[in-house]
Design an enzyme around this catalytic site. Sequence first.
Site, short mmCIF file in Angstrom:
data_model
loop_
_atom_site.label_atom_id
_atom_site.label_comp_id
_atom_site.label_asym_id
_atom_site.label_seq_id
_atom_site.Cartn_x
_atom_site.Cartn_y
_atom_site.Cartn_z
N CYS A 143 1.00 -1.24 -0.19
CA CYS A 143 -0.20 -0.01 0.01
C CYS A 143 1.03 1.16 0.18
O CYS A 143 1.35 1.68 -1.07
CB CYS A 143 -1.02 0.06 1.19
SG CYS A 143 -2.54 1.04 0.56
N GLY A 160 3.80 1.44 1.09
CA GLY A 160 4.90 1.11 0.67
C GLY A 160 5.17 0.95 -0.66
O GLY A 160 6.32 0.63 -1.34
N ARG A 218 -7.04 5.59 -0.01
CA ARG A 218 -7.66 6.92 -0.80
C ARG A 218 -6.66 7.34 -1.97
O ARG A 218 -7.38 8.03 -2.91
CB ARG A 218 -7.80 8.03 0.35
CG ARG A 218 -8.75 7.80 1.39
CD ARG A 218 -9.05 9.25 1.98
NE ARG A 218 -9.40 8.86 3.45
CZ ARG A 218 -10.78 8.37 3.87
NH1 ARG A 218 -11.49 8.42 2.73
NH2 ARG A 218 -11.00 8.18 5.04
N HIS A 248 -3.53 -5.17 0.34
CA HIS A 248 -2.90 -5.65 1.51
C HIS A 248 -2.91 -7.11 1.45
O HIS A 248 -4.02 -7.81 1.95
CB HIS A 248 -3.64 -5.23 2.86
CG HIS A 248 -3.30 -3.71 3.10
ND1 HIS A 248 -2.36 -3.26 3.84
CD2 HIS A 248 -4.10 -2.74 2.62
CE1 HIS A 248 -2.31 -1.90 3.85
NE2 HIS A 248 -3.37 -1.60 3.05
N GLU A 302 -1.30 -9.17 3.19
CA GLU A 302 -1.18 -9.79 4.46
C GLU A 302 -2.54 -10.11 5.11
O GLU A 302 -2.35 -11.12 6.02
CB GLU A 302 -0.50 -8.75 5.46
CG GLU A 302 -1.28 -7.36 5.70
CD GLU A 302 -1.26 -6.32 4.85
OE1 GLU A 302 -0.83 -6.59 3.69
OE2 GLU A 302 -1.12 -5.24 5.30
N1 GLN Z 1 -2.12 6.77 2.73
C1 GLN Z 1 -2.29 5.91 1.63
C2 GLN Z 1 -3.54 6.13 1.13
O1 GLN Z 1 -4.42 6.48 1.54
C3 GLN Z 1 -1.87 4.44 1.84
C4 GLN Z 1 -2.86 3.71 2.71
C5 GLN Z 1 -2.25 2.49 3.26
O2 GLN Z 1 -1.12 2.24 3.32
N2 GLN Z 1 -3.47 1.76 3.90
O3 GLN Z 1 -3.85 5.56 -0.15
#
Ligand code: GLN
Length: 538
Positions: free
Chosen positions: A386, A388, A470, A515, A517
């Site tokens: 995400c 990362g 988001r 994600h 995980e």
């Molecule tokens: N802050 C980023 C977003 O909102 C990543 C979110 C996350 O790592 N869950 O898209």
Amino acid sequence: MPKYIFIVGGVMSGVGKGAATASIGRILKSKGFAVTAIKIDPYINVDAGTMNPTEHGEVFVTDDGDETDQDIGNYERFLDVDITSVNYMTTGRVYQTVINKERNLEYGGKTVEVVPHVPEEVIRRIKAAQRQAKADFVMIEIGGTVGEYQNVLFLEAARMMRLQQPKDVQVILVSYLPIPSGLGEMKTKPTQYAARTLNSAGIQPDFILCRGEKPLDEPRKRKLSVSCNMREEDVISAPDVASIYEIPINFENEGIGNKILKKFGMRTKSKDLHDWRRLVEGIKKPAKKVKIGIVGKYFSSGDFTLADAYLSVIEALKHAAWFHKAKPVLEWINAEEFEKNPSAVKKLGAYDGILIPGGFGSRGVEGKVNAIRYCREKKIPYLGLCYGMQLAVIEFARNVSGMKRANTTEVDPGSPYPVIHIMPEQEAVVRAKKFGGSMRLGAYPCVLAKATTARRAYAAPEISERHRHRYEVNNAYRERLREAGLVIAGTSPDGLLVEIIELKDHPFFVGTQFHPEFRSRPLRPHPLFREFVRACLK
Ligand code: GLN
């Protein structure tokens, strides 16, 4: 008739009710029953999505896009089932439904009262979860500890359910027996009080699980049996274990599965935890080690919350390491360290691989970007989840595609190269301050490109993974990034959303907008984690 098992806590929180719930569920499943599990959190928040991870721990996302408690993750991992939103309730959520029903005249003009209407709504939800899972057994974990105000209405629901169907409901008290250092002996009194407090809520426990540093001895078992009005065999020893995955084996050694069945008047079945036993034996005898660094920022409240904040990531790494018969050595690296002192990234060379998990906001971001650059240039296996992944795109844009000051608009709204930007439908949500439950949440399909690391790992052309974000890769820069060598390995089926990026000529460099995980299971490690750890071991 489906059976319902409530799990309540005594003496203090944090003694492992969630792990006990999941473990007993696993035992019943291994005996051939369909099992589901429910988590009740007593707080007012409608879901866990609005809480800071250092406060609450990880937010676990379900397939249907609920932002739940990390215990739901434990249930999924132990029971190897996908759990949905009906299995998670909070005080806020229950009240919200009752109030909405009242506004819709669904109580037919009656006075709507805390009792019985709130516990009735709790029971309705429990039964809905049973129906949805077609479960023979429903495990219901009531958060908090007996004797506090917050969970009284949930205990009331357990009492009412037992009154309505006494043959189908059991209650297990998970209590704690301290060994004060000055005395050096295990004390039963707090547990006696806990059982009595439960009695005063109209509930006699069927079993007491005695958590403690050491096993419960016979004299104390006898003492608890007499003072808590229980048969001795129903007072069960549950000492600390090195890994929570050992708990089902320990409980089964105490015969808890058959004891529960017997009390329900059901035929006992022989135990069959073969696969689980093999897993635990493997954990205890690893053939090698794999050292992975996790670069994150939730360090403010010490190590304990840190592990909590990234729980599913840690579990997924463990599952993958165990698959390769390796002992996972996981170390925490504070991203902010690489901001004050960029050359400190050199220490990443001491790891077999680096993982950057999800996150929000600007703190630690530049440190993470520095770490990613090091992994890219020095060919250290990298897995970005995400945020990362988004930060890996930013690093690539800046240092490979020549887009100086490329950034996400989450951090720098004025960036000349907003390679990560807010999704159009999210803009309105944020402007209206509708933050709760409004991210892009839950499972979405993703199409994988041929001849990519991801496609090889999943061995499938299309997959489904869970999201919570988001922001997204800005399509205006996609071509330019691709020309510079960034591989778009996965997109939404309409091709509009970048879901996976990779690098060529690197032992393993993968970033996912989702994600992974959340989908890893102890006996079925996630393909991306599995391949990441394989590369780390190489
Ligand atoms: N802050 C980023 C977003 O909102 C990543 C979110 C996350 O790592 N869950 O898209």
